[in-house]
Design an enzyme around this catalytic site. Structure first.
Site, mmCIF file in Angstrom:
data_model
loop_
_atom_site.group_PDB
_atom_site.id
_atom_site.type_symbol
_atom_site.label_atom_id
_atom_site.label_comp_id
_atom_site.label_asym_id
_atom_site.label_seq_id
_atom_site.Cartn_x
_atom_site.Cartn_y
_atom_site.Cartn_z
ATOM 1 C CG HIS A 63 50.491 25.392 30.607
ATOM 2 N ND1 HIS A 63 51.679 26.327 29.617
ATOM 3 C CD2 HIS A 63 49.752 24.646 29.867
ATOM 4 C CE1 HIS A 63 51.941 25.931 28.606
ATOM 5 N NE2 HIS A 63 50.430 24.373 28.723
ATOM 6 C CD GLU A 65 53.573 29.569 34.233
ATOM 7 O OE1 GLU A 65 55.303 29.124 34.504
ATOM 8 O OE2 GLU A 65 52.849 28.454 34.160
ATOM 9 C CB CYS A 91 54.359 28.351 27.433
ATOM 10 S SG CYS A 91 52.857 28.915 28.130
ATOM 11 C CB CYS A 101 52.043 30.706 31.151
ATOM 12 S SG CYS A 101 50.529 29.773 30.612
#
Length: 159
Positions: A63, A65, A91, A101
């Site tokens: 992801h 981040e 998320c 995240c």
């Protein structure tokens, strides 16, 4: 990578600038029918970029981040007191990794998150912003940039 730009986190002009950079980073994501394209920028208190990331950067499960935080950690950068800008709400739950995240952000000591778009319940239910706020992280949303973040993900509109 840390060069001050004059765009300081916490000021509307700085926040909008860095969030627009995050949206542009999302355009670098390899296409996916099963995940959003997201960009993230980690910025120090004085306006210096600590790291950047985008979804699926280096690994199909990454992801945005997560990627930015991993780069900062690898470089030995200080993340406490930084602001992370993400084109999509971090998320709270995910299938591809054991830690979301939102939890990675809180664990890194980041006290401020700026987003353009709340995660729609397409793949997961969302809720990262509320979780972060309950855990002492300030979340700022600039919904006027949400359309640009959604446009990058138009290929998922039929889901």
């Amino acid at each position: 990578m840390a060069t001050a730009t004059g765009f300081v986190p916490g000021r509307p002009d700085g926040d909008r600038h860095w969030l627009a950079v995050a949206v542009e980073l999302s355009r670098a994501c390899p296409p996916s029918e099963t995940a959003f394209s997201v960009g993230a920028v980690l910025v120090g208190p004085g306006g210096a970029v600590i790291s950047t990331g985008y979804s699926r950067e280096g690994d199909p499960k990454n992801h945005a981040e997560e990627s930015a935080l991993a780069k900062a950690t690898a470089a030995g950068a200080e993340t406490a007191g930084a602001t992370i800008y993400s084109s999509l709400e971090p998320c709270l739950t995910r299938v591809s990794r054991p830690v979301s995240c939102a939890r990675l952000i809180a664990a890194a000591g980041i006290r401020r998150v700026v987003i353009a778009w709340r995660e729609p319940p397409v793949f997961q239910p969302g809720g990262g912003a509320e979780w972060l706020q309950r855990h002492g992280v300030t979340v700022v949303e600039y919904p006027e940039l949400a359309a640009a973040a959604r446009e990058v993900n138009d290929h998922l509109a039929g889901r």
